[in-house]
Design a protein around this motif. Structure first.
Motif, PDB file in Angstrom:
ATOM      1  N   PHE A  17      50.169  42.774  33.127  1.00 23.43           N
ATOM      2  CA  PHE A  17      49.399  42.890  31.889  1.00 23.43           C
ATOM      3  C   PHE A  17      48.033  43.472  32.191  1.00 23.43           C
ATOM      4  O   PHE A  17      47.389  43.105  33.161  1.00 23.43           O
ATOM      5  CB  PHE A  17      49.238  41.516  31.232  1.00 23.43           C
ATOM      6  CG  PHE A  17      48.685  41.583  29.837  1.00 23.43           C
ATOM      7  CD1 PHE A  17      49.533  41.729  28.745  1.00 23.43           C
ATOM      8  CD2 PHE A  17      47.313  41.517  29.612  1.00 23.43           C
ATOM      9  CE1 PHE A  17      49.022  41.811  27.455  1.00 23.43           C
ATOM     10  CE2 PHE A  17      46.798  41.595  28.326  1.00 23.43           C
ATOM     11  CZ  PHE A  17      47.654  41.742  27.242  1.00 23.43           C
ATOM     12  N   LYS A  18      47.599  44.396  31.326  1.00 23.52           N
ATOM     13  CA  LYS A  18      46.253  44.949  31.493  1.00 23.52           C
ATOM     14  C   LYS A  18      45.516  45.008  30.166  1.00 23.52           C
ATOM     15  O   LYS A  18      46.117  45.157  29.097  1.00 23.52           O
ATOM     16  CB  LYS A  18      46.308  46.341  32.140  1.00 23.52           C
ATOM     17  CG  LYS A  18      47.117  47.392  31.379  1.00 23.52           C
ATOM     18  CD  LYS A  18      46.926  48.790  31.966  1.00 23.52           C
ATOM     19  CE  LYS A  18      47.625  48.935  33.311  1.00 23.52           C
ATOM     20  NZ  LYS A  18      47.625  50.345  33.792  1.00 23.52           N
ATOM     21  N   TYR A  19      44.201  44.833  30.229  1.00 25.82           N
ATOM     22  CA  TYR A  19      43.311  45.073  29.093  1.00 25.82           C
ATOM     23  C   TYR A  19      42.661  46.422  29.358  1.00 25.82           C
ATOM     24  O   TYR A  19      41.941  46.575  30.344  1.00 25.82           O
ATOM     25  CB  TYR A  19      42.231  43.987  28.997  1.00 25.82           C
ATOM     26  CG  TYR A  19      42.753  42.609  28.697  1.00 25.82           C
ATOM     27  CD1 TYR A  19      43.240  42.277  27.431  1.00 25.82           C
ATOM     28  CD2 TYR A  19      42.758  41.608  29.675  1.00 25.82           C
ATOM     29  CE1 TYR A  19      43.716  41.008  27.147  1.00 25.82           C
ATOM     30  CE2 TYR A  19      43.231  40.327  29.394  1.00 25.82           C
ATOM     31  CZ  TYR A  19      43.711  40.044  28.132  1.00 25.82           C
ATOM     32  OH  TYR A  19      44.180  38.779  27.853  1.00 25.82           O
ATOM     33  N   ALA A  20      42.928  47.417  28.465  1.00 25.76           N
ATOM     34  CA  ALA A  20      42.497  48.805  28.718  1.00 25.76           C
ATOM     35  C   ALA A  20      43.041  49.213  30.087  1.00 25.76           C
ATOM     36  O   ALA A  20      44.246  49.181  30.298  1.00 25.76           O
ATOM     37  CB  ALA A  20      40.982  48.922  28.623  1.00 25.76           C
ATOM     38  N   ASP A  22      42.129  47.639  32.941  1.00 23.30           N
ATOM     39  CA  ASP A  22      41.895  46.527  33.858  1.00 23.30           C
ATOM     40  C   ASP A  22      43.172  45.701  34.024  1.00 23.30           C
ATOM     41  O   ASP A  22      43.592  44.993  33.106  1.00 23.30           O
ATOM     42  CB  ASP A  22      40.752  45.661  33.289  1.00 23.30           C
ATOM     43  CG  ASP A  22      40.359  44.542  34.232  1.00 23.30           C
ATOM     44  OD1 ASP A  22      40.675  44.638  35.432  1.00 23.30           O
ATOM     45  OD2 ASP A  22      39.742  43.557  33.770  1.00 23.30           O
ATOM     46  N   VAL A  24      45.183  42.693  34.883  1.00 18.72           N
ATOM     47  CA  VAL A  24      44.842  41.262  34.954  1.00 18.72           C
ATOM     48  C   VAL A  24      45.953  40.473  35.633  1.00 18.72           C
ATOM     49  O   VAL A  24      45.699  39.531  36.380  1.00 18.72           O
ATOM     50  CB  VAL A  24      44.576  40.698  33.533  1.00 18.72           C
ATOM     51  CG1 VAL A  24      44.125  39.249  33.604  1.00 18.72           C
ATOM     52  CG2 VAL A  24      43.535  41.529  32.809  1.00 18.72           C
ATOM     53  N   THR A  50      45.332  34.476  30.203  1.00 17.32           N
ATOM     54  CA  THR A  50      46.172  35.605  29.760  1.00 17.32           C
ATOM     55  C   THR A  50      47.646  35.246  29.882  1.00 17.32           C
ATOM     56  O   THR A  50      48.444  35.532  28.982  1.00 17.32           O
ATOM     57  CB  THR A  50      45.863  36.868  30.592  1.00 17.32           C
ATOM     58  OG1 THR A  50      44.486  37.215  30.399  1.00 17.32           O
ATOM     59  CG2 THR A  50      46.748  38.035  30.187  1.00 17.32           C
ATOM     60  N   ASN A  59      49.732  37.250  23.180  1.00 10.47           N
ATOM     61  CA  ASN A  59      49.585  38.588  23.762  1.00 10.47           C
ATOM     62  C   ASN A  59      50.947  39.260  23.770  1.00 10.47           C
ATOM     63  O   ASN A  59      51.952  38.616  24.095  1.00 10.47           O
ATOM     64  CB  ASN A  59      49.066  38.518  25.205  1.00 10.47           C
ATOM     65  CG  ASN A  59      47.562  38.325  25.281  1.00 10.47           C
ATOM     66  OD1 ASN A  59      46.849  38.512  24.298  1.00 10.47           O
ATOM     67  ND2 ASN A  59      47.075  37.942  26.450  1.00 10.47           N
ATOM     68  N   GLN A  62      53.768  43.681  27.849  1.00 14.62           N
ATOM     69  CA  GLN A  62      53.603  45.083  28.229  1.00 14.62           C
ATOM     70  C   GLN A  62      54.652  45.492  29.269  1.00 14.62           C
ATOM     71  O   GLN A  62      55.268  46.531  29.161  1.00 14.62           O
ATOM     72  CB  GLN A  62      52.185  45.318  28.783  1.00 14.62           C
ATOM     73  CG  GLN A  62      51.094  45.125  27.749  1.00 14.62           C
ATOM     74  CD  GLN A  62      49.701  45.216  28.348  1.00 14.62           C
ATOM     75  OE1 GLN A  62      49.526  45.244  29.570  1.00 14.62           O
ATOM     76  NE2 GLN A  62      48.697  45.248  27.488  1.00 14.62           N
TER      77      GLN A  62
END
Length: 256
Positions: A17-20, A22, A24, A50, A59, A62
């Motif tokens: 999983f990433k935020y933008a 980044d 994580v 997360t 969430n 992804q």
């Protein structure tokens, strides 16, 4: 839906999983057996919250897969089986005009509907939930009059009242006085052993809780350790320092 009793309650495979841009979480594979009490530990920013949000469907997936009770999380609908307790007590509005009984009763909304009549049976469920967290004597008190630890017990009762099979707790002792933390974890242990609720707990109190949990997962973007609590307690400070990225003595890890 798969009803195999040996099926893990939660099963994550190859989760990233990433935020933008980044990243994580990277390639997390994790099973939570029925009846387990799993502590997820790791430094700040390691992806613990997360991961919980992915388990709760908050969430969007992804990469990888999650199954709850043998069913893909994308199609899972039976959310009343899952209770969630956040760090609410730390930031709760003390002026909120509700009694302890009313706060716990609100946990039945999903089960009975928003405007349905609360029956005698429902009221008994509320009392039973308050009894489980040792807060029945406070049922008529205003929620805002309670200490942070007492409020958090009430929020756990609110989650318990719908009789969940799985309960997920995100650092529930943040607003709890340090001298009451041990009692708080004893209550969680009772819920796990006597009520048979599977628990997933994100915590920084790893030394306090390591003798209560059945399994530990060390998370720092990757899953660095996942096994039973006895195995975790055999790890050396050097091995744990590799996971946390700093001197593990800061966490007062208990090796007894």
């Amino acid at each position: 839906m798969n009803n195999n009793s040996n099926e893990p309650i939660v099963q994550a495979k190859n989760l990233s999983f990433k935020y933008a841009k980044d990243l994580v979480l990277e390639n997390i594979t994790l099973d939570v057996p029925k009846g387990a009490f799993l502590a997820i530990v790791g430094p700040n920013g390691s992806g613990k919250s997360t991961l919980l949000k992915l388990f709760l469907g908050l969430n969007k997936l992804q990469k990888g897969s999650i199954t709850l009770f043998g069913e893909s999380i994308q199609s899972f609908k039976d959310w009343q089986k899952v209770g969630f307790v956040s760090q609410k007590a730390n930031s709760f509005n003390t002026g909120f005009p509700a009694t302890v009984f009313e706060v716990v009763e609100s946990g039945l909304t999903k089960k009975i509907g928003l405007f349905k009549f609360v029956t005698k049976e429902h009221k008994q469920k509320v009392k039973k939930a308050l009894e489980a967290v040792d807060m029945l004597n406070f049922q008529h008190r205003s929620i805002g009059e309670l200490s942070g630890g007492q409020q958090q017990r009430v929020f756990i009762a609110r989650s318990l009242v719908s009789e969940p099979v799985l309960m997920i707790l995100d650092e529930p002792t943040v607003g709890v006085d340090s001298k009451n933390v041990h009692q708080f974890y004893e209550m969680l242990e009772m819920m796990n052993k006597q009520l048979g609720i599977t628990l997933i707990l994100v915590t920084h109190d790893v030394s306090t809780v390591s003798d209560k949990v059945t399994h530990v997962a060390c998370l720092n973007k990757n899953l660095h350790f996942h096994g039973d609590a006895h195995e975790y307690n055999q790890l050396t400070e050097e091995e744990l320092s590799e996971v946390y990225g700093h001197d593990i003595k800061l966490l007062s890890h208990n090796h007894e």
